[in-house]
Scaffold this active site. Structure first.
Site, short mmCIF file in Angstrom:
data_model
loop_
_atom_site.label_atom_id
_atom_site.label_comp_id
_atom_site.label_asym_id
_atom_site.label_seq_id
_atom_site.Cartn_x
_atom_site.Cartn_y
_atom_site.Cartn_z
N SER A 41 20.04 53.61 24.10
CA SER A 41 21.16 52.80 23.62
C SER A 41 20.66 51.64 22.75
O SER A 41 19.97 51.85 21.77
CB SER A 41 21.99 52.32 24.81
OG SER A 41 23.27 51.90 24.42
N ASP A 153 25.90 58.01 25.13
CA ASP A 153 24.89 57.00 25.47
C ASP A 153 23.93 57.50 26.55
O ASP A 153 24.34 57.91 27.64
CB ASP A 153 25.61 55.74 25.95
CG ASP A 153 24.72 54.53 26.03
OD1 ASP A 153 23.68 54.60 26.70
OD2 ASP A 153 25.07 53.51 25.42
#
Length: 263
Positions: A41, A153
């Site tokens: 991320s 993510d």
């Protein structure tokens, strides 16, 4: 005597990840080498820039000048509130359009297959494409479709990708956890509600998952809204610096211990 290979695992946490920059500053100042990087991320963004040779000082300068308009592109929600095109374009610009094969340091970005809930580790292809997948917080950024996979993510599964850094060949893994750790939060928008729900899930998973990091740096970023930049960047960098400085003796000890056992 062989020098241990040091890997850095930069974790998820939304804009709290600006603290990663402070950590990198301290590692550089203390002469602690980094031989490879894995990121999830926001950690994938910082990791990609670092692997391409951007200095921590330049990262700090760019972080302080960053505005939400540079990476936020609100859309009519279907799969997420943000298209993610601006964020991807920004990463492409900052990395010079490089591929994984063109980085100065070995680098990996971690995403998650949203249908199988298995990690997807990127080691080849355009950096900005991989980072775009890695930052796709469900409900916030629209997911990325690739070869029939729906990617989101990586922090859902690998909040701090220490195991990925280890698999890349690191002898000593330094993890950096900038994520939520149970502090009370106030939310005032749908996006913030979604982000906080994912924060809680990530924290619960992290509590029950053994980390492969030899040393974990955990800056106190609880003051920072993970999706609102405001004027918090400077303080976040300082929190990263403070946490890294406190761990320097432990990191040196880990490196020295590994050097002796492999001599």
């Amino acid at each position: 005597m062989r020098h241990p290979k040091v890997g850095l695992a930069l974790g998820a946490g939304g804009l709290r990840g600006i603290a990663h920059v402070g950590v990198l500053q301290v590692l550089k100042e203390e002469g602690i080498p980094v031989d490879l990087v894995a990121g999830t991320s926001i950690g994938a963004i910082v990791g990609a820039l670092y692997a391409c040779g951007m200095s921590p000082e330049e990262m700090a300068e760019r972080s302080l000048a960053l505005t939400e308009r540079q990476f936020v592109d609100i859309i009519v929600p279907r799969q997420g509130f943000m298209a993610g095109n601006r964020a991807e374009a920004l990463v492409r610009l900052l990395t010079g359009g490089r591929t994984f094969e063109q980085t100065d340091l070995p680098f990996a970005a971690v995403a998650c297959n949203f249908e199988t809930m298995e990690p997807v580790v990127f080691r080849e292809g355009p950096l900005h494409k991989a980072v775009r997948a890695s930052i796709s917080i469900p409900g916030v950024f629209a997911p990325v479709e690739r070869d029939g996979e729906l990617l989101v993510d990586g922090g859902l599964l690998r909040r701090v990708p220490a195991d990925v850094a280890r698999a890349m060949g690191a002898d000593v893994v330094i993890g950096v956890d900038v994520g939520y750790r149970g502090t009370r939060q106030r939310t005032s928008s749908i996006i913030e509600h979604v982000m906080h729900a994912i924060d809680i899930l990530g924290w619960r998973v992290a509590q029950h998952t053994a980390s492969e990091a030899d040393a974990m740096i955990a800056p106190d970023t609880s003051f920072m809204n993970p999706i609102r930049l405001g004027k918090q960047a400077a303080e976040c960098i300082e929190r990263g610096r403070a946490a890294a400085q406190a761990m320097v003796p432990d990191i040196r000890e880990m490196i020295e211990k590994n050097r002796q056992t492999t001599a």
